[in-house]
Design a protein around this motif. Structure first.
Motif, PDB file in Angstrom:
ATOM      1  N   MET A  89      -2.917  -8.667  10.861  1.00  0.00           N
ATOM      2  CA  MET A  89      -1.730  -8.790   9.997  1.00  0.00           C
ATOM      3  C   MET A  89      -0.607  -7.916  10.531  1.00  0.00           C
ATOM      4  O   MET A  89      -0.823  -6.790  10.967  1.00  0.00           O
ATOM      5  CB  MET A  89      -2.112  -8.322   8.575  1.00  0.00           C
ATOM      6  CG  MET A  89      -0.980  -8.462   7.571  1.00  0.00           C
ATOM      7  SD  MET A  89      -1.446  -7.722   5.979  1.00  0.00           S
ATOM      8  CE  MET A  89       0.212  -7.469   5.305  1.00  0.00           C
ATOM      9  N   GLU A  93      -6.918  -1.514   2.069  1.00  0.00           N
ATOM     10  CA  GLU A  93      -5.529  -1.414   2.555  1.00  0.00           C
ATOM     11  C   GLU A  93      -4.843  -0.172   1.973  1.00  0.00           C
ATOM     12  O   GLU A  93      -4.116   0.535   2.685  1.00  0.00           O
ATOM     13  CB  GLU A  93      -4.766  -2.681   2.162  1.00  0.00           C
ATOM     14  CG  GLU A  93      -3.400  -2.815   2.791  1.00  0.00           C
ATOM     15  CD  GLU A  93      -3.457  -3.128   4.291  1.00  0.00           C
ATOM     16  OE1 GLU A  93      -4.507  -3.594   4.770  1.00  0.00           O
ATOM     17  OE2 GLU A  93      -2.443  -2.893   4.975  1.00  0.00           O
ATOM     18  N   ASP A 101       3.262   4.006  -5.200  1.00  0.00           N
ATOM     19  CA  ASP A 101       4.131   3.512  -4.135  1.00  0.00           C
ATOM     20  C   ASP A 101       5.577   3.549  -4.616  1.00  0.00           C
ATOM     21  O   ASP A 101       6.032   2.663  -5.336  1.00  0.00           O
ATOM     22  CB  ASP A 101       3.735   2.080  -3.779  1.00  0.00           C
ATOM     23  CG  ASP A 101       4.445   1.595  -2.534  1.00  0.00           C
ATOM     24  OD1 ASP A 101       4.425   2.331  -1.539  1.00  0.00           O
ATOM     25  OD2 ASP A 101       5.034   0.502  -2.565  1.00  0.00           O
ATOM     26  N   PHE A 102       6.304   4.543  -4.175  1.00  0.00           N
ATOM     27  CA  PHE A 102       7.543   4.922  -4.857  1.00  0.00           C
ATOM     28  C   PHE A 102       8.409   5.662  -3.856  1.00  0.00           C
ATOM     29  O   PHE A 102       7.906   6.285  -2.924  1.00  0.00           O
ATOM     30  CB  PHE A 102       7.119   5.841  -6.013  1.00  0.00           C
ATOM     31  CG  PHE A 102       8.134   6.028  -7.090  1.00  0.00           C
ATOM     32  CD1 PHE A 102       8.599   4.950  -7.809  1.00  0.00           C
ATOM     33  CD2 PHE A 102       8.607   7.291  -7.404  1.00  0.00           C
ATOM     34  CE1 PHE A 102       9.533   5.132  -8.822  1.00  0.00           C
ATOM     35  CE2 PHE A 102       9.528   7.483  -8.406  1.00  0.00           C
ATOM     36  CZ  PHE A 102       9.988   6.396  -9.117  1.00  0.00           C
ATOM     37  N   GLY A 155       6.976   3.063  -1.154  1.00  0.00           N
ATOM     38  CA  GLY A 155       7.893   2.255  -1.952  1.00  0.00           C
ATOM     39  C   GLY A 155       8.533   1.149  -1.139  1.00  0.00           C
ATOM     40  O   GLY A 155       8.253   0.977   0.040  1.00  0.00           O
ATOM     41  N   MET A 215      -0.838  -6.221  -1.841  1.00  0.00           N
ATOM     42  CA  MET A 215      -0.809  -7.589  -2.382  1.00  0.00           C
ATOM     43  C   MET A 215      -1.288  -8.575  -1.328  1.00  0.00           C
ATOM     44  O   MET A 215      -2.093  -9.472  -1.618  1.00  0.00           O
ATOM     45  CB  MET A 215       0.615  -7.950  -2.805  1.00  0.00           C
ATOM     46  CG  MET A 215       1.187  -7.087  -3.894  1.00  0.00           C
ATOM     47  SD  MET A 215       0.632  -7.576  -5.536  1.00  0.00           S
ATOM     48  CE  MET A 215       1.929  -8.740  -5.918  1.00  0.00           C
ATOM     49  N   MET A 273      -2.621   2.809  -6.119  1.00  0.00           N
ATOM     50  CA  MET A 273      -1.649   1.719  -5.906  1.00  0.00           C
ATOM     51  C   MET A 273      -2.251   0.321  -6.023  1.00  0.00           C
ATOM     52  O   MET A 273      -1.721  -0.648  -5.473  1.00  0.00           O
ATOM     53  CB  MET A 273      -0.963   1.865  -4.531  1.00  0.00           C
ATOM     54  CG  MET A 273      -0.409   3.249  -4.252  1.00  0.00           C
ATOM     55  SD  MET A 273       0.413   3.416  -2.640  1.00  0.00           S
ATOM     56  CE  MET A 273      -0.963   3.319  -1.495  1.00  0.00           C
ATOM     57  N   GLU A 309      -2.787   6.889   6.561  1.00  0.00           N
ATOM     58  CA  GLU A 309      -1.724   6.830   7.567  1.00  0.00           C
ATOM     59  C   GLU A 309      -0.607   7.814   7.212  1.00  0.00           C
ATOM     60  O   GLU A 309      -0.080   8.508   8.082  1.00  0.00           O
ATOM     61  CB  GLU A 309      -1.103   5.421   7.621  1.00  0.00           C
ATOM     62  CG  GLU A 309      -1.921   4.400   8.369  1.00  0.00           C
ATOM     63  CD  GLU A 309      -1.413   2.966   8.133  1.00  0.00           C
ATOM     64  OE1 GLU A 309      -0.230   2.785   7.791  1.00  0.00           O
ATOM     65  OE2 GLU A 309      -2.232   2.027   8.265  1.00  0.00           O
ATOM     66  N   GLU A 310      -0.240   7.829   5.949  1.00  0.00           N
ATOM     67  CA  GLU A 310       0.822   8.757   5.520  1.00  0.00           C
ATOM     68  C   GLU A 310       0.313  10.194   5.596  1.00  0.00           C
ATOM     69  O   GLU A 310       1.074  11.107   5.906  1.00  0.00           O
ATOM     70  CB  GLU A 310       1.272   8.410   4.087  1.00  0.00           C
ATOM     71  CG  GLU A 310       2.450   9.260   3.602  1.00  0.00           C
ATOM     72  CD  GLU A 310       3.007   8.814   2.245  1.00  0.00           C
ATOM     73  OE1 GLU A 310       2.529   7.798   1.696  1.00  0.00           O
ATOM     74  OE2 GLU A 310       3.918   9.501   1.745  1.00  0.00           O
ATOM     75  N   ASP A 355       3.468  -4.304  -1.298  1.00  0.00           N
ATOM     76  CA  ASP A 355       3.295  -5.627  -0.681  1.00  0.00           C
ATOM     77  C   ASP A 355       2.081  -5.666   0.250  1.00  0.00           C
ATOM     78  O   ASP A 355       1.376  -6.674   0.306  1.00  0.00           O
ATOM     79  CB  ASP A 355       4.549  -6.005   0.120  1.00  0.00           C
ATOM     80  CG  ASP A 355       5.687  -6.446  -0.792  1.00  0.00           C
ATOM     81  OD1 ASP A 355       5.444  -6.656  -1.997  1.00  0.00           O
ATOM     82  OD2 ASP A 355       6.820  -6.579  -0.286  1.00  0.00           O
ATOM     83  N   ARG A 356       1.864  -4.590   1.004  1.00  0.00           N
ATOM     84  CA  ARG A 356       0.714  -4.584   1.916  1.00  0.00           C
ATOM     85  C   ARG A 356      -0.583  -4.784   1.155  1.00  0.00           C
ATOM     86  O   ARG A 356      -1.488  -5.495   1.615  1.00  0.00           O
ATOM     87  CB  ARG A 356       0.648  -3.254   2.697  1.00  0.00           C
ATOM     88  CG  ARG A 356       1.386  -3.291   4.007  1.00  0.00           C
ATOM     89  CD  ARG A 356       1.324  -1.958   4.723  1.00  0.00           C
ATOM     90  NE  ARG A 356      -0.007  -1.595   5.195  1.00  0.00           N
ATOM     91  CZ  ARG A 356      -0.253  -0.504   5.913  1.00  0.00           C
ATOM     92  NH1 ARG A 356       0.733   0.331   6.227  1.00  0.00           N
ATOM     93  NH2 ARG A 356      -1.491  -0.232   6.314  1.00  0.00           N
ATOM     94  N   ASP A 398      -5.966   2.837   3.765  1.00  0.00           N
ATOM     95  CA  ASP A 398      -5.270   2.884   5.066  1.00  0.00           C
ATOM     96  C   ASP A 398      -3.877   3.478   4.903  1.00  0.00           C
ATOM     97  O   ASP A 398      -3.449   4.329   5.684  1.00  0.00           O
ATOM     98  CB  ASP A 398      -5.130   1.474   5.663  1.00  0.00           C
ATOM     99  CG  ASP A 398      -6.435   0.941   6.243  1.00  0.00           C
ATOM    100  OD1 ASP A 398      -7.405   1.717   6.344  1.00  0.00           O
ATOM    101  OD2 ASP A 398      -6.473  -0.259   6.589  1.00  0.00           O
ATOM    102  N   MET A 399      -3.167   3.004   3.905  1.00  0.00           N
ATOM    103  CA  MET A 399      -1.793   3.468   3.700  1.00  0.00           C
ATOM    104  C   MET A 399      -1.767   4.962   3.386  1.00  0.00           C
ATOM    105  O   MET A 399      -0.935   5.707   3.930  1.00  0.00           O
ATOM    106  CB  MET A 399      -1.133   2.684   2.559  1.00  0.00           C
ATOM    107  CG  MET A 399      -0.856   1.233   2.922  1.00  0.00           C
ATOM    108  SD  MET A 399      -0.296   0.227   1.519  1.00  0.00           S
ATOM    109  CE  MET A 399       1.365   0.870   1.297  1.00  0.00           C
ATOM    110  N   ARG A 401       6.008   3.441   8.085  1.00  0.00           N
ATOM    111  CA  ARG A 401       5.309   3.539   6.805  1.00  0.00           C
ATOM    112  C   ARG A 401       6.104   4.441   5.881  1.00  0.00           C
ATOM    113  O   ARG A 401       6.074   5.661   5.988  1.00  0.00           O
ATOM    114  CB  ARG A 401       3.888   4.070   6.995  1.00  0.00           C
ATOM    115  CG  ARG A 401       3.227   4.625   5.726  1.00  0.00           C
ATOM    116  CD  ARG A 401       3.059   3.578   4.616  1.00  0.00           C
ATOM    117  NE  ARG A 401       2.594   4.226   3.368  1.00  0.00           N
ATOM    118  CZ  ARG A 401       2.992   3.881   2.153  1.00  0.00           C
ATOM    119  NH1 ARG A 401       3.841   2.906   1.970  1.00  0.00           N
ATOM    120  NH2 ARG A 401       2.524   4.520   1.097  1.00  0.00           N
TER     121      ARG A 401
END
Lengths: 395, 395
Positions: free
Chosen positions: B1, A261, A353-354, B10, A27, A205, A268-269, A24-25, A264-265, B7
């Protein structure tokens, strides 16, 4: 508004080995207006994604971004570095290695294809032997698929680098990481790769539409004498424009928002956490496949993929009929068997993304599909995945 | 945002019994600009949703839409029809019935609360007996919760209607369907309900923010002599404006876009199919709970809920500790035990936009959580849900 004709309740399980589920992030990030691709706001985004990508590819060198599929990035790797008739050493690891070889023929290159056992992956000693033999240095590039999406078998890229170095061979090393980047540990610089090929729609992703070439200095140097015709794919103009965060031609703006994005994800992880997560899901999947009494296609314990698992269909059963039963009953897409594996394997994607519970839903869908298709298996195999998650729980 | 601090890879599993997962189609529908709520474009949407809602409530009468939570719609039902000191007959089915009773006290009504066994739900004979006794017709309304979200126990609304009619009692029948509408078969007109109370965030698959009163002619008639003060909740102004597809005050425009899309989805699938889907998921869930050797809180086989299952925690184990383990490890929210059930039950929501594989992930998350929390149970209980789905498969 586009409405897919199939109205099923809940979310589709997109468990092919890519394209993967877009978070979603991402999207939301893409759901913004197109901006002037020559303007100052774009420049900030351009510079950011080019910098982020270096971290994802684990490289200090530049990463070229194309508005194209991964296939385009394969072509870019070849046409930027080679000249007509150049010999390239490729290794038959599966469907995608074979397609890359066919592409090289169409481009006027001279591929030498080491016949391989799809279940074993790359035997590095055979690559080493061939390079040792090649005293004239006729081989200009070694092209390897890091993670064969058609088989779920990986290759040891660092070992191939060592083989090239041991032979004192000047060949370029090109690696397809389309289904491994941001899912399986991959180190462009440390492993001495010259061109890394990747796509947007798997571990990154994102939707399909972007692809990548990560470059070494040696690759850039080679591009200066390469004589294959190139224009859209030419690195030089792109690298020049990229210095200022721009592209020489219209970039895919909203996909770049998404890329920003997604980076970033991932960052971050933490990349190592991302890889560990994929490894954990792959192990849970394999334990379940074994508990069913079915066979994982990859027969090489050192080459097991963390991003997908190809499963062999027992003799006399059609993997495609099984996949249709799963799709019709449980709204889940599993990966098809490609070329010589058609009907003989199905592939479970567990990348991108799972999470644990989505994997459990996925494996339950496979197990119920096996029952409905009358495929012999031991029921309750998914309990093995639960055991794996409980044994490796975080809290 | 807005970025949620957590985080996790999934999608979060939002398996509380509502708010439920909002489908992408509804998200996209809401992701449109606010328009003039007195303009012609809005009028088309207003008329459409008011018409669609009649189908969803299975009524020919009007449905009033509030920008408010379900609690607001409870209040609206009471203040539009009753006067200070009026006796209302309510039935203690659980936490939410109790809250509705408390609200009636705050509003100056005189609730008579039939003490109930939360595990059994409404004994219709007790309601019938009380109405028979009430020869003076002091009881002005009978207020029943159709599906107690706190317990997963339903009430037989048609039987309550028959009890009222048998007693020739003029009391209004008001029903809370907050966690049943569009999940469990509910027929406002056929069952002779006078006011049906509902919310947007459960079976309607919307975010919280809208709530509803479906009205009978008798309820509208009662509203003309009701003397409880009301302004925001007053039906008359709303019904008048609704005739032209408008509202007397600012409606929640984007939630109405979502409502329009959600109604389309429900009506495309077919209400009876929606109900059958929820029944199937509930059965699969209960078979799994039983296979674990745990107890479903609802002890009345005729009152089992299709939208949620409350599960009793074995003595000596804390349901909230267990829920925290599930959330921390598997990114899934399960429903908390409310008031006297705090720590003693957890609730699995299986309503709204949901499918077989998401339920399998949900049940796997519960089973793994039970293991990690050291709660005694028979492993492999989720196989019972798989068996249910295979036995009731479509293709």
């Amino acid at each position: 508004m586009l409405k897919l004709t199939h109205r099923a309740s809940g979310r589709h399980f997109l468990q092919i080995p890519g394209p993967t589920n877009v978070p979603d992030r991402v999207m939301r990030a893409m759901d913004n207006a197109t901006i002037d691709h020559r303007g100052p706001e774009f420049q900030v985004i351009g510079k950011k994604v080019l910098s982020d990508l270096k971290k994802v590819f684990q490289t200090e060198g530049p990463v070229v971004v194309y508005g194209a599929s991964g296939t385009g990035a394969w072509e870019a790797a070849l046409v930027n570095t080679l000249s007509a008739g150049d010999k390239v050493l490729m290794y038959e690891t599966g469907h995608f290695a074979t397609l890359w070889k066919k592409m090289s023929e169409r481009l006027g290159l001279n591929p030498e294809f080491i016949a391989g056992d799809w279940r074993q992956g790359v035997e590095v000693s055979r690559v080493a032997a061939r390079l040792e033999e090649d005293k004239q240095h006729e081989i200009k590039a070694v092209c390897i698929v890091h993670n064969e999406t058609s088989t779920g078998v990986t290759a040891d890229i660092a070992a191939i680098r060592r083989a090239i170095d041991s032979a004192n061979h000047p060949a370029l090393l090109m690696v397809d990481t389309i289904s491994s980047l941001a899912s399986i540990d991959y180190r462009h610089s440390e492993w001495g790769v010259d061109v890394t090929v990747a796509g947007s729609q798997k571990g990154l992703m994102l939707p399909p539409g972007l692809s990548f070439n990560a470059l070494s200095d040696k690759a850039i140097e080679a591009s200066k004498s390469s004589r294959l015709p190139k224009s859209y794919w030419a690195w030089n103009d792109i690298l020049e424009a990229n210095k200022n965060g721009f592209w020489p031609y219209t970039p895919s703006t909203t996909l770049l928002y998404g890329l920003s994005e997604a980076c970033d994800m991932l960052l971050e992880e933490g990349l190592q956490n991302v890889f560990a997560r994929h490894t954990r899901f792959a192990r849970a999947t394999r334990r379940t496949v074994e508990a069913w009494g079915l066979e994982v296609f990859c027969a090489n314990a050192d080459a097991l993929s963390s991003s997908l698992t190809a499963v062999m269909m027992p003799e006399g059963h059609d993997a495609d009929k099984f996949r249709k039963i799963v799709l019709d009953n449980f709204d889940m897409s599993l990966g098809v068997g490609l070329s010589k594996l058609a009907g003989k394997v199905f592939r479970i994607g567990h990348l991108g993304d799972f999470n644990e519970l989505t994997l459990m839903g996925t494996l339950a869908g496979v197990e119920m599909g096996l029952s409905l298709a009358g495929v012999p298996h031991k029921p309750g195999g998914i309990n093995a995945a639960m055991n794996h998650f409980v044994e490796t729980s975080k809290f």
